[in-house]
Design a protein around this motif. Structure first.
Motif, PDB file in Angstrom:
ATOM      1  N   GLY A 101       1.096  -1.179   0.117  1.00  0.00           N
ATOM      2  CA  GLY A 101      -0.196  -0.025   0.098  1.00  0.00           C
ATOM      3  C   GLY A 101       1.243   1.262  -0.044  1.00  0.00           C
ATOM      4  N   VAL A 102       2.051   1.315   0.594  1.00  0.00           N
ATOM      5  CA  VAL A 102       3.003   2.354   0.549  1.00  0.00           C
ATOM      6  C   VAL A 102       3.609   2.709  -0.672  1.00  0.00           C
ATOM      7  N   SER A 103       3.478   1.396  -1.179  1.00  0.00           N
ATOM      8  CA  SER A 103       4.671   1.793  -3.110  1.00  0.00           C
ATOM      9  C   SER A 103       3.471   2.291  -3.694  1.00  0.00           C
ATOM     10  N   VAL A 104       1.945   1.871  -3.220  1.00  0.00           N
ATOM     11  CA  VAL A 104       1.066   2.601  -4.746  1.00  0.00           C
ATOM     12  C   VAL A 104       0.728   3.819  -4.097  1.00  0.00           C
ATOM     13  N   ASN A 105       0.853   3.966  -2.556  1.00  0.00           N
ATOM     14  CA  ASN A 105       0.341   5.560  -2.346  1.00  0.00           C
ATOM     15  C   ASN A 105       1.478   6.521  -2.921  1.00  0.00           C
ATOM     16  N   THR A 106       2.461   5.960  -3.042  1.00  0.00           N
ATOM     17  CA  THR A 106       3.901   6.702  -3.097  1.00  0.00           C
ATOM     18  C   THR A 106       4.178   6.672  -5.345  1.00  0.00           C
ATOM     19  N   ASP A 107       3.915   5.915  -5.600  1.00  0.00           N
ATOM     20  CA  ASP A 107       3.729   6.345  -6.788  1.00  0.00           C
ATOM     21  C   ASP A 107       2.438   6.670  -7.670  1.00  0.00           C
ATOM     22  N   ILE A 108       1.183   7.313  -6.845  1.00  0.00           N
ATOM     23  CA  ILE A 108       0.274   8.300  -7.663  1.00  0.00           C
ATOM     24  C   ILE A 108       0.584   9.439  -6.103  1.00  0.00           C
ATOM     25  N   THR A 109       1.645   9.532  -5.351  1.00  0.00           N
ATOM     26  CA  THR A 109       1.528  11.092  -5.152  1.00  0.00           C
ATOM     27  C   THR A 109       2.564  11.744  -6.224  1.00  0.00           C
ATOM     28  N   LYS A 110       3.776  10.582  -7.322  1.00  0.00           N
ATOM     29  CA  LYS A 110       4.461  10.917  -8.004  1.00  0.00           C
ATOM     30  C   LYS A 110       4.122  11.094  -9.536  1.00  0.00           C
ATOM     31  N   GLY A 111       2.324  10.921  -9.505  1.00  0.00           N
ATOM     32  CA  GLY A 111       2.393  11.285 -10.789  1.00  0.00           C
ATOM     33  C   GLY A 111       2.210   9.568 -11.417  1.00  0.00           C
ATOM     34  N   VAL A 112       3.239   8.652 -11.380  1.00  0.00           N
ATOM     35  CA  VAL A 112       2.687   8.291 -11.696  1.00  0.00           C
ATOM     36  C   VAL A 112       1.832   6.827 -12.734  1.00  0.00           C
ATOM     37  N   PHE A 113       1.181   7.254 -11.755  1.00  0.00           N
ATOM     38  CA  PHE A 113      -0.315   6.641 -11.852  1.00  0.00           C
ATOM     39  C   PHE A 113      -1.184   6.915 -13.192  1.00  0.00           C
ATOM     40  N   ASP A 114      -0.438   8.229 -13.133  1.00  0.00           N
ATOM     41  CA  ASP A 114      -2.243   8.866 -14.386  1.00  0.00           C
ATOM     42  C   ASP A 114      -1.110   8.175 -15.692  1.00  0.00           C
ATOM     43  N   ARG A 115       0.045   7.582 -15.825  1.00  0.00           N
ATOM     44  CA  ARG A 115       0.726   7.891 -17.221  1.00  0.00           C
ATOM     45  C   ARG A 115       0.372   6.260 -16.817  1.00  0.00           C
ATOM     46  N   PHE A 116       0.213   5.269 -15.579  1.00  0.00           N
ATOM     47  CA  PHE A 116      -0.567   3.899 -15.832  1.00  0.00           C
ATOM     48  C   PHE A 116      -1.274   3.604 -16.822  1.00  0.00           C
ATOM     49  N   ARG A 117      -2.357   4.676 -16.364  1.00  0.00           N
ATOM     50  CA  ARG A 117      -3.734   4.679 -16.855  1.00  0.00           C
ATOM     51  C   ARG A 117      -3.894   5.104 -18.382  1.00  0.00           C
ATOM     52  N   ILE A 164      -5.973  -5.648   0.757  1.00  0.00           N
ATOM     53  CA  ILE A 164      -6.345  -4.764   1.019  1.00  0.00           C
ATOM     54  C   ILE A 164      -5.217  -3.084   1.717  1.00  0.00           C
ATOM     55  N   TRP A 165      -4.461  -3.498   1.630  1.00  0.00           N
ATOM     56  CA  TRP A 165      -3.129  -2.235   1.916  1.00  0.00           C
ATOM     57  C   TRP A 165      -3.294  -1.487   0.357  1.00  0.00           C
ATOM     58  N   THR A 166      -3.941  -2.295  -0.845  1.00  0.00           N
ATOM     59  CA  THR A 166      -3.353  -1.593  -1.955  1.00  0.00           C
ATOM     60  C   THR A 166      -5.055  -0.629  -1.900  1.00  0.00           C
ATOM     61  N   MET A 167      -5.940  -1.338  -1.451  1.00  0.00           N
ATOM     62  CA  MET A 167      -7.636   0.096  -1.980  1.00  0.00           C
ATOM     63  C   MET A 167      -6.638   1.263  -0.012  1.00  0.00           C
ATOM     64  N   PHE A 168      -5.770   0.846   1.269  1.00  0.00           N
ATOM     65  CA  PHE A 168      -5.560   2.302   1.742  1.00  0.00           C
ATOM     66  C   PHE A 168      -4.944   2.955   1.275  1.00  0.00           C
ATOM     67  N   GLY A 169      -3.446   2.247  -0.052  1.00  0.00           N
ATOM     68  CA  GLY A 169      -3.238   2.632  -1.027  1.00  0.00           C
ATOM     69  C   GLY A 169      -3.657   3.887  -1.784  1.00  0.00           C
ATOM     70  N   LEU A 170      -5.009   3.683  -2.398  1.00  0.00           N
ATOM     71  CA  LEU A 170      -5.721   4.309  -2.948  1.00  0.00           C
ATOM     72  C   LEU A 170      -7.250   5.058  -2.367  1.00  0.00           C
ATOM     73  N   LEU A 171      -6.392   4.794  -1.247  1.00  0.00           N
ATOM     74  CA  LEU A 171      -8.003   5.675  -0.583  1.00  0.00           C
ATOM     75  C   LEU A 171      -7.074   6.796  -0.156  1.00  0.00           C
ATOM     76  N   LEU A 172      -5.920   6.718   1.154  1.00  0.00           N
ATOM     77  CA  LEU A 172      -5.316   7.534   1.701  1.00  0.00           C
ATOM     78  C   LEU A 172      -4.638   8.545   0.644  1.00  0.00           C
ATOM     79  N   ARG A 173      -4.152   9.730   1.874  1.00  0.00           N
ATOM     80  CA  ARG A 173      -3.722  11.175   0.626  1.00  0.00           C
ATOM     81  C   ARG A 173      -2.075  10.872   1.314  1.00  0.00           C
ATOM     82  N   THR A 174      -1.089  10.181   2.516  1.00  0.00           N
ATOM     83  CA  THR A 174      -0.296  10.379   2.142  1.00  0.00           C
ATOM     84  C   THR A 174       0.587   8.673   2.074  1.00  0.00           C
ATOM     85  N   GLU A 175       1.322   8.525   2.273  1.00  0.00           N
ATOM     86  CA  GLU A 175       2.251   6.918   2.675  1.00  0.00           C
ATOM     87  C   GLU A 175       2.411   7.396   4.203  1.00  0.00           C
ATOM     88  N   LYS A 176       2.575   7.866   4.805  1.00  0.00           N
ATOM     89  CA  LYS A 176       2.382   7.712   6.590  1.00  0.00           C
ATOM     90  C   LYS A 176       0.997   7.331   7.156  1.00  0.00           C
TER      91      LYS A 176
END
Length: 285
Positions: A110-126, A189-201
């Motif tokens: 989940g931390v890795s997912v959230n980090t990539d979202i923060t960096k904008g990498v997921f926009d490219r994936f989609r 479970i953590w991929t869901m939280f990685g997408l749902l929450l704002r920060t990796e902390k």
């Protein structure tokens, strides 16, 4: 001078036109590359996760130093008090602490997912023409390597300090295989939280709030028979208890069909529920 220059430019354009036409015809005539299969795309994203570990080897701290610390600390701190000797306690403890350690490090997905979202990498994936869940599955497949490494480290340390599984190599492999299946499902479970929450902390904080009670309120460290009746009711039906019992019995050379079925059932339920929610969030993110 101007007339000569214009004439030369026109001649160059005329000469270049056939080349451009041939290039256009070549490009139009070629078939589009085939769309990657779901398996191929997932494996590619899994390899991306492995490469991230290669370039940032400090990420392996939680699957090397942390498991070693847990095994040594709990064995020598509680072994004499709970079982009379560390030699006897390690036989009970190691399969349970192995389950606990691997389940705990699943939160880094989940931390890795959230980090990539923060960096904008997921926009490219989609925007890529790939199977929709491939990035999410890739994270999980890449983290399976972390789970395997943690298992190898803990079993090696356990064997050094006295762990002797009656089930031998096959029993240990069967126990680790069941643990990997459960960990793969639990990571959703953590991929869901990685997408749902704002920060990796935030992801790490919520993960700890879920994992610590779930792992400590189980039979990882002690037999539930020593607990109060009201607590036994929860512990005996915990997915971690079923998983720890199944891994422990497999390594002991037994075949705990009931606990294996419960572990696989919990894994399937978690994957269906949280996998569905994760993909819905991913499509709407």
């Amino acid at each position: 001078m101007s007339t000569a220059t214009t004439k030369t430019e026109l001649e160059d354009v005329a000469l270049a036109a056939p080349d451009q036409e041939r290039l256009s015809a070549l490009l139009v005539g070629l078939d589009r590359p085939p769309r990657p299969s779901a398996l191929s795309a997932s494996l590619t994203f899994g390899w991306r996760t492995v490469l991230k570990i290669k370039h940032v080897p400090e990420q392996l701290f939680d699957v090397t130093a942390f498991p070693i610390m847990l095994v040594l600390m709990y064995t020598y701190l509680f072994g004499g008090a709970l079982a009379g000797s560390t030699q006897e306690y390690i036989q009970f403890l190691l399969p349970g602490i192995l389950v606990m350690s691997v389940v705990m490090i699943t939160m880094y997905t989940g931390v890795s997912v959230n980090t990539d979202i923060t960096k904008g990498v997921f926009d490219r994936f989609r925007t890529l023409p790939i199977w929709r869940p491939a990035p999410m599955v890739g994270y999980l497949l890449g983290d399976v390597l972390r789970y395997v490494l943690a298992s190898v480290v803990m079993l090696t340390v356990g064997m050094i300090i006295g762990f002797r599984p009656d089930g031998g190599v096959l029993g240990m492999l069967a126990g680790v295989a069941l643990l990997l299946v459960f960990a793969f499902a639990f990571s959703w479970i953590w991929t869901m939280f990685g997408l749902l929450l704002r920060t990796e902390k935030s992801v790490m904080g919520v993960s700890m709030m879920v994992i610590f009670p779930l792992t400590f309120l189980s039979n990882v460290f002690v037999d539930p028979k020593t607990m109060p009746g009201w607590l036994q009711a929860f512990v005996n039906n915990s997915p971690i208890t079923h998983l720890a019992t199944a891994v422990r019995e497999l390594m002991a050379g037994n075949w705990p069909a009931s606990d294996i079925a419960w572990s696989l059932g919990w894994a399937g339920l978690i994957m269906v529920v949280f996998g569905s929610v994760t993909m819905r969030l991913y499509n709407r993110k």
